[in-house]
Motif scaffolding. Structure first.
Motif: not given
Length: 226
Positions: A15-16, A214, A217-218, A220, A222-224
Motif C-alpha cells: 500500500r505505502n 502524494k 496516493q495518486k 493508488n 487515494e486522496d488522504y
C-alpha cells in the motif's frame, strides 16, 4: 513477529510503496528525522548497517524507532550481509531485512525469525535464486544504472517475482518504475542526506516526503490528507 504480523507488514509495503532509506543518521538525530518523515506521510523506514560492519548505531536507531513510533511506522534494517546482523536486527524489533545481495542462508533465517525478507539482485538468475529461497520481495539494485528498460525486461519475464527498485530512484522517475510493475521503491539521499542534516531544516525532509507520498496516493487512487 508471528505470521499474521508478517502478512500485515507485507500488506503495508504494497500500500505505502515507499521505503525511506536512512544511511549514516546518528542515533541522537534519529527521532527528529523520523518525525519529519512521518509528518510527510512516510511509513516504511530502512535503517542501514554501516559499510565498515559496525552495528551499534544502527541497532540503537532501530530500537528507538520501534519504541517511540510504535504503530506509526514499519521499521527494518538494510545492507544486511551476515547472520549476526540478521539476529541482532530481530533482537531490537526490526520487521524486515534488506540485503544488497542474494544469500539463501540470510533469507531462510529472516523468514524463520518471522521477518520480511528483501534480498538484492541484479540478474534474472539472482532474482530467481532469491525467490526460490523464500524471499518475500526482491530488491533490484542498482536499478538506475541499468535503467527503466532493463527493469521492464526483467519484470516482464519474471512476472511472479515482486520487485522493489532501489538505487537512483527519486520523485522524477518513481512513477515510471511503479507503472512498469515495481511493488515498491527505496529512496535514500533524495529524502534524507546525512551530509545535509546539519545545514538544512527538517522541514525540507517533510516537504520531499510529501511530494513522494502524494505521487503514491495518486497512483493508488487515494486522496488522504498528510
Amino acid at each position: 513477529m508471528n505470521d499474521a504480523h508478517r502478512l500485515a507488514v507485507l500488506s503495508e509495503v504494497k500500500r505505502n510503496k515507499v521505503f525511506a532509506i536512512l544511511r549514516g543518521v546518528q542515533s541522537n538525530d534519529i527521532e527528529s528525522v523520523v518525525q519529519a518523515l512521518v509528518d510527510g506521510g512516510i511509513r516504511i523506514l530502512e535503517v542501514t548497517f554501516e559499510h565498515d560492519g559496525s552495528m551499534n548505531n544502527t541497532l540503537a536507531c532501530v530500537k528507538e524507532i520501534v519504541e517511540k513510533f510504535n504503530g506509526e511506522v514499519i521499521c527494518g534494517v538494510g545492507t544486511v550481509t551476515s547472520i549476526e546482523q540478521t539476529r541482532a536486527a530481530k533482537s531490537v524489533g526490526a520487521q524486515f531485512v534488506v540485503s544488497p545481495n542474494t544469500d539463501p542462508s540470510i533469507i531462510k533465517l529472516t523468514r524463520s525469525l518471522g521477518m520480511v525478507s528483501i534480498p538484492g539482485a541484479v540478474t534474472p538468475t539472482e532474482a530467481v535464486k532469491a525467490s526460490n529461497a523464500g524471499a518475500d520481495y526482491v530488491k533490484l539494485f542498482p536499478v538506475a544504472v541499468f535503467g527503466i528498460g532493463y527493469f521492464k525486461a526483467i519484470s516482464e519475464v519474471l512476472k511472479s517475482i515482486p520487485f522493489i527498485v532501489v538505487g537512483g530512484v527519486n520523485v522524477d522517475n518513481a512513477k515510471d518504475f511503479l507503472d512498469a510493475g515495481a511493488v515498491g521503491i527505496g529512496i535514500g539521499s533524495y529524502l534524507v542526506n546525512d551530509k545535509k542534516l546539519a545545514n538544512e531544516s527538517l522541514s525540507h525532509i517533510t516537504m520531499r516526503a510529501k511530494k513522494l507520498v502524494k505521487l503514491i496516493q495518486k497512483i493508488n487512487g487515494e486522496d488522504y490528507e498528510i
